[in-house]
Design a protein around this motif. Structure first.
Motif, PDB file in Angstrom:
ATOM      1  N   GLY A 287     -37.896 -36.664 -41.312  1.00 48.03           N
ATOM      2  CA  GLY A 287     -37.207 -37.963 -41.099  1.00 48.03           C
ATOM      3  C   GLY A 287     -37.850 -38.568 -39.771  1.00 48.03           C
ATOM      4  O   GLY A 287     -37.195 -39.617 -39.327  1.00 48.03           O
ATOM      5  N   GLY A 288     -38.805 -37.912 -39.285  1.00 47.85           N
ATOM      6  CA  GLY A 288     -39.384 -38.451 -38.067  1.00 47.85           C
ATOM      7  C   GLY A 288     -39.655 -37.580 -36.903  1.00 47.85           C
ATOM      8  O   GLY A 288     -40.653 -37.487 -36.170  1.00 47.85           O
ATOM      9  N   ASN A 289     -39.086 -36.179 -36.976  1.00 49.07           N
ATOM     10  CA  ASN A 289     -39.435 -35.243 -35.970  1.00 49.07           C
ATOM     11  C   ASN A 289     -40.858 -34.646 -36.433  1.00 49.07           C
ATOM     12  O   ASN A 289     -41.043 -34.380 -37.700  1.00 49.07           O
ATOM     13  CB  ASN A 289     -38.444 -34.080 -35.994  1.00 49.07           C
ATOM     14  CG  ASN A 289     -38.182 -33.606 -37.534  1.00 49.07           C
ATOM     15  OD1 ASN A 289     -37.774 -34.361 -38.202  1.00 49.07           O
ATOM     16  ND2 ASN A 289     -38.163 -32.179 -37.776  1.00 49.07           N
ATOM     17  N   HIS A 290     -41.467 -34.111 -35.418  1.00 49.49           N
ATOM     18  CA  HIS A 290     -42.912 -33.588 -35.651  1.00 49.49           C
ATOM     19  C   HIS A 290     -42.981 -32.065 -35.981  1.00 49.49           C
ATOM     20  O   HIS A 290     -43.706 -31.653 -36.597  1.00 49.49           O
ATOM     21  CB  HIS A 290     -43.886 -34.113 -34.690  1.00 49.49           C
ATOM     22  CG  HIS A 290     -44.039 -35.363 -34.338  1.00 49.49           C
ATOM     23  ND1 HIS A 290     -45.161 -36.219 -34.655  1.00 49.49           N
ATOM     24  CD2 HIS A 290     -43.112 -36.414 -33.775  1.00 49.49           C
ATOM     25  CE1 HIS A 290     -45.071 -37.265 -34.555  1.00 49.49           C
ATOM     26  NE2 HIS A 290     -43.982 -37.548 -33.884  1.00 49.49           N
ATOM     27  N   TYR A 291     -42.034 -31.414 -35.191  1.00 59.56           N
ATOM     28  CA  TYR A 291     -41.619 -29.936 -35.545  1.00 59.56           C
ATOM     29  C   TYR A 291     -40.303 -29.701 -35.564  1.00 59.56           C
ATOM     30  O   TYR A 291     -39.426 -30.662 -35.330  1.00 59.56           O
ATOM     31  CB  TYR A 291     -42.525 -29.331 -34.195  1.00 59.56           C
ATOM     32  CG  TYR A 291     -43.854 -29.196 -34.702  1.00 59.56           C
ATOM     33  CD1 TYR A 291     -44.472 -28.321 -35.487  1.00 59.56           C
ATOM     34  CD2 TYR A 291     -44.701 -29.923 -33.853  1.00 59.56           C
ATOM     35  CE1 TYR A 291     -45.916 -27.888 -35.512  1.00 59.56           C
ATOM     36  CE2 TYR A 291     -45.909 -29.968 -34.111  1.00 59.56           C
ATOM     37  CZ  TYR A 291     -46.463 -28.876 -34.841  1.00 59.56           C
ATOM     38  OH  TYR A 291     -48.033 -28.885 -35.142  1.00 59.56           O
ATOM     39  N   THR A 292     -39.813 -28.639 -35.665  1.00 55.84           N
ATOM     40  CA  THR A 292     -38.406 -28.321 -35.725  1.00 55.84           C
ATOM     41  C   THR A 292     -37.936 -27.389 -34.620  1.00 55.84           C
ATOM     42  O   THR A 292     -36.506 -27.403 -34.359  1.00 55.84           O
ATOM     43  CB  THR A 292     -37.940 -27.370 -37.062  1.00 55.84           C
ATOM     44  OG1 THR A 292     -38.752 -26.261 -37.068  1.00 55.84           O
ATOM     45  CG2 THR A 292     -38.350 -28.335 -38.158  1.00 55.84           C
ATOM     46  N   THR A 293     -38.640 -26.963 -33.625  1.00 56.73           N
ATOM     47  CA  THR A 293     -38.188 -25.945 -32.537  1.00 56.73           C
ATOM     48  C   THR A 293     -38.298 -26.549 -31.311  1.00 56.73           C
ATOM     49  O   THR A 293     -37.775 -25.827 -30.281  1.00 56.73           O
ATOM     50  CB  THR A 293     -39.217 -24.568 -32.583  1.00 56.73           C
ATOM     51  OG1 THR A 293     -40.241 -24.938 -32.452  1.00 56.73           O
ATOM     52  CG2 THR A 293     -38.979 -23.926 -34.112  1.00 56.73           C
ATOM     53  N   ASP A 294     -38.537 -27.872 -31.066  1.00 58.74           N
ATOM     54  CA  ASP A 294     -39.006 -28.208 -29.821  1.00 58.74           C
ATOM     55  C   ASP A 294     -37.517 -28.887 -29.106  1.00 58.74           C
ATOM     56  O   ASP A 294     -37.480 -29.481 -28.006  1.00 58.74           O
ATOM     57  CB  ASP A 294     -40.010 -29.429 -29.644  1.00 58.74           C
ATOM     58  CG  ASP A 294     -40.121 -30.487 -30.674  1.00 58.74           C
ATOM     59  OD1 ASP A 294     -39.341 -30.093 -31.849  1.00 58.74           O
ATOM     60  OD2 ASP A 294     -40.558 -31.413 -30.820  1.00 58.74           O
ATOM     61  N   PHE A 295     -36.623 -29.268 -30.380  1.00 65.17           N
ATOM     62  CA  PHE A 295     -35.530 -30.019 -29.777  1.00 65.17           C
ATOM     63  C   PHE A 295     -34.497 -29.594 -31.026  1.00 65.17           C
ATOM     64  O   PHE A 295     -34.777 -29.336 -32.285  1.00 65.17           O
ATOM     65  CB  PHE A 295     -35.805 -31.345 -29.802  1.00 65.17           C
ATOM     66  CG  PHE A 295     -34.597 -32.277 -29.010  1.00 65.17           C
ATOM     67  CD1 PHE A 295     -34.309 -32.385 -27.705  1.00 65.17           C
ATOM     68  CD2 PHE A 295     -33.685 -32.917 -29.932  1.00 65.17           C
ATOM     69  CE1 PHE A 295     -33.573 -33.061 -27.101  1.00 65.17           C
ATOM     70  CE2 PHE A 295     -32.730 -33.735 -29.351  1.00 65.17           C
ATOM     71  CZ  PHE A 295     -32.653 -33.926 -28.066  1.00 65.17           C
ATOM     72  N   ASP A 296     -33.159 -29.800 -30.803  1.00 71.44           N
ATOM     73  CA  ASP A 296     -31.938 -29.588 -31.851  1.00 71.44           C
ATOM     74  C   ASP A 296     -31.802 -31.042 -32.400  1.00 71.44           C
ATOM     75  O   ASP A 296     -31.099 -31.974 -31.724  1.00 71.44           O
ATOM     76  CB  ASP A 296     -30.574 -29.285 -30.858  1.00 71.44           C
ATOM     77  CG  ASP A 296     -29.674 -29.096 -31.856  1.00 71.44           C
ATOM     78  OD1 ASP A 296     -29.732 -29.198 -33.170  1.00 71.44           O
ATOM     79  OD2 ASP A 296     -28.481 -29.058 -31.498  1.00 71.44           O
TER      80      ASP A 296
END
Length: 380
Positions: free
Chosen positions: A118-127
């Motif tokens: 949906g637009g995030n580049h990775y999943t672990t850098d932010f909630d």
């Protein structure tokens, strides 16, 4: 591609750090030529607002949706192309307008998850859970705009390819794994003593350990895990950690660290890899990091986690050492093992051989051309 008979051109947002070449163009210069410099400047500001507004201008959040005010689909360089091959293009392409042409052949080499999330580049850098509504909305838009598009996906790593293949956005599309390549005439094993002299590393009894990240403070790059592991090594006088990239912020440590800063020239970057005894990459999520390729090409073994695209490059106990994610005891054991080694020759030979066999420009370009040709044949 030009050398292999493809009439090709490169379109980038701007030409920062790029050599002046005949077939390299920037979005900035083409839009400015067509509509005026003031127009591009205004468009760039609006585009930035367009990206930040959905996340309420929270600069810690990297969400780039499917919209862009840069209408590259109106540029002749786009309209005249038989094949359009995207790389890292958030903020540059408008899905709605670019993929409206259902006859044009598109390829997309993935550099992170952004093209199919949906637009995030990775999943672990932010909630990102607080932006679930926005992410779902963007996914729905991407699916709508990509419907019936003649699009082929290329993933540099097996890991990212599997994620793309199973995503809502790219479901049903052809996903191929073709790695990134490297200029092996720049990144190659050099004399270690000379490489250290160039970087003013004068302590001959030290083991030099290299860590590289554009922003070492990025949580995803795992610097805190790395520093915690180093803190548990008993004899801290026998090693020095070299850090290439942005300056560390608010981090305490009780061992020697030398910050090398940014290196703009590839030859200087290669010298840093050659100066190190081994390279560490504690990333908790990554695609096919070029840093690993560069290190291996220079014959410098790698210590890291068995995550993302790293195991595509590092063969455990041959070109480096790998641990399962978050296994700090394994990481510390491998760290001590490498620190105690007197000779890295077997690791170095294997590291260079892997890159020559799988990641050279000749090998990778051959795979790309084969994919291009097969798609052109099907399209005709």
């Amino acid at each position: 591609m030009l050398a292999n008979g493809f009439d090709s051109a490169l379109l980038v947002l701007d030409k920062v750090n790029l050599p002046e070449e005949k077939n390299v163009y920037s979005v900035e210069e083409l839009i400015s030529e067509k509509y005026g410099v003031w127009y591009f400047t205004f468009l760039k500001i609006l585009n930035k607002i367009n990206n930040l507004l959905p996340v309420f201008f929270n600069k810690k959040v990297y969400i780039n949706g499917p919209s862009s005010l840069f209408r590259i689909d109106k540029l002749d360089i786009f309209k005249n192309a038989d094949i359009v091959h995207f790389h890292w293009v958030p903020k540059i392409i408008s899905y709605r307008n670019v993929f409206a042409d259902k006859k044009k052949i598109f390829f997309w080499t993935l550099h992170d998850m952004n093209p199919f999330t949906g637009g995030n580049h990775y999943t672990t850098d932010f909630d990102y859970s607080i932006y679930n509504k926005l992410l779902k909305k963007n996914i729905a838009k991407k699916k709508q705009y990509l419907k019936d598009a003649n699009l082929t996906i290329i993933s540099p790593s097996v890991w990212l390819g599997d994620l793309a293949r199973n995503s809502e956005v790219f479901k049903g599309l052809s996903v191929n794994v073709i790695p990134n390549c490297l200029d092996l005439n720049i990144f190659y094993p050099k004399d270690k003593i000379q490489a250290r002299k160039k970087n003013n590393l004068t302590e001959i009894d030290k083991k030099y350990i290299l860590f590289v990240a554009e922003d070492p403070n990025d949580k995803r790059k795992g610097i805190h895990f790395l520093l915690s592991a180093f803190a548990k090594i008993k004899n801290k006088s026998k090693f020095c950690v070299l850090i290439m990239g942005k300056k560390l912020e608010n981090i305490q440590f009780d061992f020697q660290i030398i910050e090398l800063g940014f290196k703009n020239k590839e030859a200087d970057i290669a010298d840093c890899y050659n100066a190190a005894d081994f390279f560490v990459i504690p990333s908790i999520e990554d695609n096919l990091p070029n840093t690993v390729l560069e290190s291996l090409a220079c014959g410098t073994p790698v210590l890291g986690f068995n995550i993302g695209g790293i195991p595509d490059m590092v063969i455990n106990n041959k070109s480096g050492l790998l641990c399962d994610m978050n296994d700090e005891q394994c990481f510390i054991r491998n760290l001590e093992l490498l620190l105690d080694m007197d000779n890295y020759k077997s690791f170095s030979i294997e590291a260079r051989q892997i890159v020559e066999n799988k990641f050279s420009e000749v090998i990778v370009i051959k795979q790309l051309i084969s994919l291009y040709k097969s798609k052109l044949v099907k399209n005709n």
